[in-house]
Write a protein that holds these residues in place. Structure first.
Motif, PDB file in Angstrom:
ATOM      1  N   MET A  18       1.017  -1.032  -0.064  1.00 50.08           N
ATOM      2  CA  MET A  18      -0.174  -0.058   0.015  1.00 50.08           C
ATOM      3  C   MET A  18       0.837   1.354  -0.130  1.00 50.08           C
ATOM      4  N   SER A  78     -12.756  -6.841  -1.941  1.00 51.55           N
ATOM      5  CA  SER A  78     -11.415  -6.088  -2.159  1.00 51.55           C
ATOM      6  C   SER A  78     -11.361  -5.131  -3.264  1.00 51.55           C
ATOM      7  N   PRO A  79     -10.700  -4.049  -3.255  1.00 49.68           N
ATOM      8  CA  PRO A  79     -10.507  -3.119  -4.172  1.00 49.68           C
ATOM      9  C   PRO A  79      -9.239  -3.804  -5.267  1.00 49.68           C
ATOM     10  N   THR A 102      -8.414   3.134  -8.680  1.00 47.19           N
ATOM     11  CA  THR A 102      -7.776   2.401  -7.474  1.00 47.19           C
ATOM     12  C   THR A 102      -7.539   3.245  -6.268  1.00 47.19           C
ATOM     13  N   SER A 106      -9.796   2.261  -3.037  1.00 43.67           N
ATOM     14  CA  SER A 106      -9.264   1.800  -1.700  1.00 43.67           C
ATOM     15  C   SER A 106      -9.754   2.372  -0.596  1.00 43.67           C
ATOM     16  N   VAL A 145      -5.245   0.068   5.191  1.00 46.65           N
ATOM     17  CA  VAL A 145      -5.573   0.368   3.918  1.00 46.65           C
ATOM     18  C   VAL A 145      -4.892   1.893   3.730  1.00 46.65           C
ATOM     19  N   ASN A 240      -7.111  -6.723  -5.128  1.00 47.40           N
ATOM     20  CA  ASN A 240      -6.006  -6.705  -4.047  1.00 47.40           C
ATOM     21  C   ASN A 240      -5.831  -8.042  -3.096  1.00 47.40           C
TER      22      ASN A 240
END
Length: 293
Positions: A18, A78-79, A102, A106, A145, A240
């Motif tokens: 991240m 999940s992103p 993205t 997130s 995150v 992700n």
């Protein structure tokens, strides 16, 4: 393997990934969504609403065990992963849109991921409803995150020269870390999942293909440009998996739930690469002699 390795190591590994994402983002990447609101809203709706519903239908159709079904739903929620930008570039997609999606995804995942996980746990594992992401764990998702991303963005803003030097080694480290996270999750969940690997592998491949198809097909049907539809496909099709694995093992304390994201982390490269190749080949056929500048 010592559980402390997972408790400390997985969040640290995710932080590296991240942080690398943060190094590639600016505030403008969030603002840019406002310049293409229709494409962004359609893509985000596919990601946060359509895909979890399709995944729910998929796990019921395949008859997955409750923990594995929750793992699939966690994966669907999940992103997008950072490699979506690379595949989008190869496929001829709107990479700037990818980066913005993205970034926004997130942030949205802080809300959408716990909601999907808690509903999935209640639906598939009613007797273990306490396993879900309670408020304290939701704060941990937020920290996992946002904090590394924010630090990466801050470093890019304050030290742009240093950031350019860091981006390549951090990107390489992120790839190595992701491979390690996937391997660790498979080791931890092997005993409970080895008899179902073919079924789980098929489920993750189907989810990836469905994600790519929805990500491209829905925007295209609604009049979004081809390049933006490709960007949407890659953003929605490439999740992700490191985040999903970390949530499963460290926050839900269930290695079996981590198995679908772990298998997906390996297998998704096959349909994603095939889709990127087909998109690029079609673009070449359309314009065999592209203009040069």
């Amino acid at each position: 393997m010592d559980s402390a390795v997972f408790t400390i190591g997985l969040p640290a590994a995710l932080a590296v990934i991240m942080f690398g994402l943060g190094l590639s983002l600016t505030v403008q990447d969030f603002v840019r969504v406002a310049t293409v609101p229709r494409a962004a809203v359609i893509s985000l709706a596919c990601q946060t609403v359509v895909l979890p519903l399709l995944c729910l239908g998929l796990v019921h159709a395949l008859g997955l065990a409750p923990e594995l079904a929750v793992g699939m739903m966690l994966l669907a929620a999940s992103p997008g992963g950072t490699t979506a930008n690379l595949y989008s570039h190869v496929a001829g997609g709107d990479v700037a849109l990818n980066i913005s999606l993205t970034a926004v995804n997130s942030v949205l995942a802080i809300v959408t991921l716990p909601v999907v996980v808690n509903l999935s746990v209640a639906h598939f594992m009613g007797d273990d409803a306490g396993l879900g992401l309670q408020p304290g764990k939701m704060l941990q998702v937020c920290a996992l995150v946002l904090l590394p991303v924010a630090l990466g963005m801050l470093l890019r803003r304050r030290r742009p020269v240093a950031t350019e030097k860091l981006r390549r080694p951090v990107k390489r480290a992120s790839i190595a870390v992701l491979a390690g996270v996937v391997a660790a999750a498979m080791v931890q969940g092997w005993d409970s999942a080895r008899d179902h690997l073919l079924l789980i592998g098929s489920a993750t491949l189907l989810l990836c293909v469905m994600s790519l198809a929805v990500g491209y097909g829905v925007p295209k049907l609604l009049g979004i440009s081809r390049a933006q539809s490709i960007a949407s496909a890659m953003e929605i099709g490439i999740h992700n998996s490191a985040l999903a694995i970390t949530v499963a093992v460290t926050l839900l304390d269930n290695a079996t739930i981590a198995v679908p994201p772990a298998l997906y982390g390996v297998l998704m490269n096959v349909p994603a690469a095939c889709a990127a190749y087909l998109f690029a080949r079609r673009a070449t056929r359309r314009d065999p002699h592209p203009a040069t500048t």
